[in-house]
Enzyme design. Structure first.
Site, PDB file in Angstrom:
ATOM      1  N   ARG B 296       8.220   4.567   8.486  1.00 42.22           N
ATOM      2  CA  ARG B 296       7.817   3.222   8.905  1.00 42.22           C
ATOM      3  C   ARG B 296       8.464   2.822  10.222  1.00 42.22           C
ATOM      4  O   ARG B 296       7.826   2.231  11.079  1.00 42.22           O
ATOM      5  CB  ARG B 296       8.146   2.212   7.796  1.00 42.22           C
ATOM      6  N   TYR B 440      -1.435   2.651   8.894  1.00 39.96           N
ATOM      7  CA  TYR B 440      -0.837   3.694   8.045  1.00 39.96           C
ATOM      8  C   TYR B 440       0.643   3.461   7.728  1.00 39.96           C
ATOM      9  O   TYR B 440       1.262   2.603   8.304  1.00 39.96           O
ATOM     10  CB  TYR B 440      -1.147   5.101   8.542  1.00 39.96           C
ATOM     11  N   GLU B 441       1.125   4.217   6.760  1.00 38.25           N
ATOM     12  CA  GLU B 441       2.478   4.009   6.198  1.00 38.25           C
ATOM     13  C   GLU B 441       2.627   2.591   5.642  1.00 38.25           C
ATOM     14  O   GLU B 441       3.708   1.994   5.724  1.00 38.25           O
ATOM     15  CB  GLU B 441       3.569   4.276   7.238  1.00 38.25           C
ATOM     16  N   GLY B 442       1.577   2.087   5.030  1.00 39.43           N
ATOM     17  CA  GLY B 442       1.599   0.709   4.519  1.00 39.43           C
ATOM     18  C   GLY B 442       1.047  -0.230   5.566  1.00 39.43           C
ATOM     19  O   GLY B 442       1.655  -0.388   6.638  1.00 39.43           O
TER      20      GLY B 442
END
Lengths: 597, 597
Positions: B296, B440-442
């Protein structure tokens, strides 16, 4: 996947309930037959055409793009057939002058046609869309002979038009343009030069293309006052309207673009091309603005169009896609998770789109109606007022609606999560397509300068006051209605603030012109919220008494969307006002040489 | 055209002048050799690699994309050679554990390497970038045998890693995942299922690829508590480290994406693939967060990276492109117009990018330093504080920096006018590439929920207070310095406001959890401005005493950029606070069935 249905219910709301267009039409000579019933019929057909013919070609057109081979351009599969259907349906002539084969319907109806078509397929819609600008310029400034020869074919859709302005070294600054026009003995001209970024510059949809070209006469003064407008067709036209020989204009290449890939954006080479003067020598910029103003509103509308299809698509996805549970307990008890529309942040993204779209549609319709009034109202004073309001609001519509359309497309994409980034889902195309609208027909920065400079400060705020008075009267008339209070109060406050800030910026600009330019972009957004706030309040006024009757759910949704707008979107005005009041110093104090890596 | 130079001067400013990294390193056992001189050498070489090897492949990589043929993926021309050069330069092992062949340099140095590489070529940088996550997970949770077998090859760059989380029906909601892992008699597992959106899932850069896969054991509880993490290599590995037979994992297809087209985003089919458990059974989410948190921050950095190259490119263009005259009189007397950097609105776009980038770089460096402290400081209390601050700021870095990076890329594009929309100029690629980082990645919406929920409200604001105390102390210490006052005042005020608002949201959320979720996105942005405001004030503190000395122009530019930030960007906090205080009602009151067209 991206989905689209023509938003006819909302259009009807704006036309019939908010604007009472039927009554306005009765006051406009020549529009008496434009009844609500006629509008309804036309819009239903337009919706079907957009949904069934254009929308299915949107993804495939983007995927395929346009092809060029030695100056010959082929549009994507299906585009030509769609264009034939468009002409056979009589759509190109909808709001054209009956003297040249037009149907004489009001501009506002043509505007909605454009909204629907651009939602369904923005790239395709630019082929007929650019024709409008050429039609307007010839209609307003062309000789009778040129009008007779060209307008009927533009209105039938048999030929399309272009606007050839930009050269590689000058876009905003057209005063630097180099394309030359040499007078011939017969009164015609020979045009030589290269134009870039020419939308629909070359294609296979029609037998001929009518280029409107800015060029410089040999004895022209330098700069912006030495530019003239010419008409140069791809094929010369015989006096009987039949096609003659090929003219000296050819597409050199097509641009590879971020989006609107199915529209042919051409480099156009004019090589001794035969052309005809439109309007007066050296008055080309005036004639060009005839094209440009309509085009700017049209571009603003593209922001709405993309915003609408993005909203509908993300709404559809948010109702279907299940992921996590509602924080207030499961809502979809039979499934392993709830549809994502239960989540507050997803609603924030959906409602922001919805709030922008519906206010944009109301504003655009109101402006379009002013255009009809300006063109047809019997009272000159009324026409003048309408003209001023259109001039004032055109840059707002262009910039604010396209900024919001791009924001909306991005929110729509975001609702799809990772799928939004994948081409087959159709959302990323909307973002790519929407992006150009912030740039062409004058970047949004240029619109902002136009608004605060030319449209407001240059006439000491006269046009502005015409609008703020309308807002003020509305607020005064509704201020005592308790149900309206929550909506009137923020609008009235901002209306006053816009007046104060304009005065403040104007005073600053007397000392230093850069103060107005430094405020411009934030000022346009602030003004945009004044407009949207006003139109939301007007929509509320219509919806309030109907919230418990037939179609209660439609009117209740209007009210909740209005509340959302004022609670969550409108507060942007606080930041904008603060940024404006900070003045130009923080922008200008850094010497150019200190900008470095 | 897009241009890029490694911003080493600014990095040096943050490292040496703002953070005094040299002193911090002396306090961290194992980092004693990480002197400013070593940093300088490494960063210079990293800059050359980014500028000369990676950047030239950015446009061509986007143009060509990746190819797949029966599960075999070919990366764009030049990517393989660049990867070889990357390994030969020893870059993959920079901040790796010396026990497995790493160079043991601090994380913060690795972070800058990533900034430079992602600016030069985001798609390429994701091949080694994803390896880091896999390395971290195995290093933290793998058995010794797995560590010995896999970590040295991941650190040498001989093999790369992936993170296989998402399935088509679940991204955010991993509790629904269906991929199965069946225990074998020898302690290994057989994994079957399909994963989508796997970055660098298959490629031709290395002989092997190490997949970290989330899957469910046969007896696992349902939902998020029944997920385990496995390592499944593309080729099985013999005990001596040599490659064995091909494992049952194969790329089914590559996604066609909006951007990062040169990175292979694969659908990965696991068909009885042999895998090894990482960490405890059913504790896969914990192990996954080890990968995810670093990832993140890495994604947040991508926002900065793209923001930087967009800024540099638009600055270059704004100095070269001439269009119109300055409002205060011609500046480029020998030319027909002035460079567009003279125009206030162009400066607004440039300075916004610059202000975001420099604050983002400072914040990311500060977080990275906390990661080093958390890993290596001898005092446990110091480590705990650092850990808390990293946990708090990771979602802010991820979401705020990627939102700003996308905004910056769009401002950069806008400076180019029409040319920004044309592929060959390189700006539209930056917009397309930057867009994924918000997803992406949340998604950034998930980051916002993580911040206000898990990171702040769940521990009653303890972590938050650790940060606001730092800000408070700094403000108190500098409040009486007259030169600092204009910067301290807004930061101190917002610091208090964040405390008050957090309390307010927390109280609301006690009644209704949706109140926190409704506030989340605006709250994260508000908090982001608190961070940027704080770091701008710290940068000002460094720059003020140096503004008339050597390199005066560098420090003066810092000060003017700081003033711009507070005058023009920071006021967004006013809107955000108002939107937060409006609560959840306007988001939640519309029944789902009223959302319709």
């Amino acid at each position: 996947m991206a989905v689209y249905k023509a938003p006819l219910r909302d259009i009807r709301f704006v036309l019939n309930e908010m604007l009472d267009v039927g009554s306005v039409m009765k006051s406009l000579p020549g529009c008496e037959e434009a009844t609500p019933e006629l509008f309804e019929q036309v819009l239903e057909e337009a919706g079907k055409f957009a949904e069934n013919v254009l929308f299915p070609l949107n993804r495939t057109g983007d995927e395929e793009g346009c092809h060029i081979n030695d100056g010959v351009v082929t549009t994507p599969k299906g585009f030509k057939e769609a264009y034939q259907a468009f002409c056979e349906g009589g759509w190109p002539s909808l709001d054209g002058d009956p003297a040249y084969g037009g149907q004489g319907l009001p501009y506002i109806l043509g505007m909605y046609l454009n909204e629907l078509m651009s939602s369904a397929n923005m790239a395709w819609s630019m082929y007929p869309g650019l024709t409008h600008g050429a039609y307007n310029a010839v209609h307003a400034h062309g000789s009778q002979a040129l009008k007779d020869l060209f307008l009927p074919k533009l209105l039938s859709g048999q030929w399309t038009g272009t606007m050839c302005l930009t050269e590689s070294h000058c876009g905003t600054d057209l005063g630097m343009l180099r394309t030359k026009a040499i007078p011939q003995l017969d009164g015609a001209y020979r045009i030589t030069g290269t134009k870039i970024f020419i939308s629909s510059g070359e294609h296979d949809l029609t037998e001929n293309i009518v280029h409107l070209v800015l060029a410089r006469l040999p004895d022209a003064p330098s700069g912006i006052k030495g530019i003239s407008l010419f008409l140069a067709p791809k094929f010369l036209v015989n006096p009987d309207g039949s096609l003659g020989v090929r003219n000296g204009v050819k597409a050199g290449s097509l641009e590879h673009k971020m989006g609107i890939r199915a529209n042919a954006t051409a480099v156009m080479n004019f090589d001794d091309a035969l052309g005809y003067l439109i309007g007066e020598p050296n008055k080309g910029m005036q004639a060009m603005f005839t094209m440009m103003n309509a085009a700017r509103l049209g571009v603003g509308l593209q922001g709405l169009s993309i915003g609408e299809v993005a909203y509908q698509s993300s709404l559809d996805y948010a109702k279907e896609r299940i992921q996590m549970r509602s924080l207030t307990g499961p809502k979809n008890l039979d499934g392993p998770a709830d549809p994502i529309i239960v989540h507050p942040d997803v609603r924030r993204m959906l409602l922001t789109q919805k709030a922008y779209n519906e206010a944009g549609r109301a504003m655009a319709a109101w402006i379009a109606l002013q255009i009809d009034i300006e063109a047809k109202h019997p009272d000159e004073a009324v026409r003048k007022d309408a003209d001023d309001l259109v001039a004032l609001l055109t840059p707002v519509a262009k910039a604010f609606m396209t900024d919001n359309g791009f924001a909306g497309a991005n929110l729509g994409l975001q609702c799809f999560g990772g799928h939004g980034y994948i081409k087959e889902w159709g959302m990323e195309q909307l973002v790519r397509d929407a992006r150009i609208a912030m740039i062409y027909e004058g970047t949004n920065g240029i619109q902002a300068l136009d608004l605060i400079g030319r449209k407001i400060l240059m006439d000491q705020g006269q046009r502005l006051r015409k609008f703020t008075k309308i807002v003020h009267k509305f607020c005064e008339a509704n201020r005592d209605d308790p149900a309206m209070g929550e909506f009137i109060e923020p609008v009235a406050k901002l209306n006053k603030e816009v007046g104060d800030l304009t005065m403040w910026v104007g005073m600053q600009a007397l000392q230093n012109q850069e103060e107005a330019a430094a405020a411009a972009t934030d000022y346009l957004r602030l003004f945009g919220h004044l407009c949207y706030g006003y139109f939301w309040a007007r929509m509320v006024q219509v919806a309030l008494p109907k919230q418990n009757g037939d179609e209660a759910s439609f009117y209740q949704a209007k009210l909740t969307t209005a509340r959302f707008y004022f609670a969550r979107v409108f507060p942007e005005t606080l930041s904008l006002a603060a940024a404006i009041r900070s003045g130009s110093k923080s922008l200008m104090e850094m010497p150019i040489e200190q900008f470095k890596v």
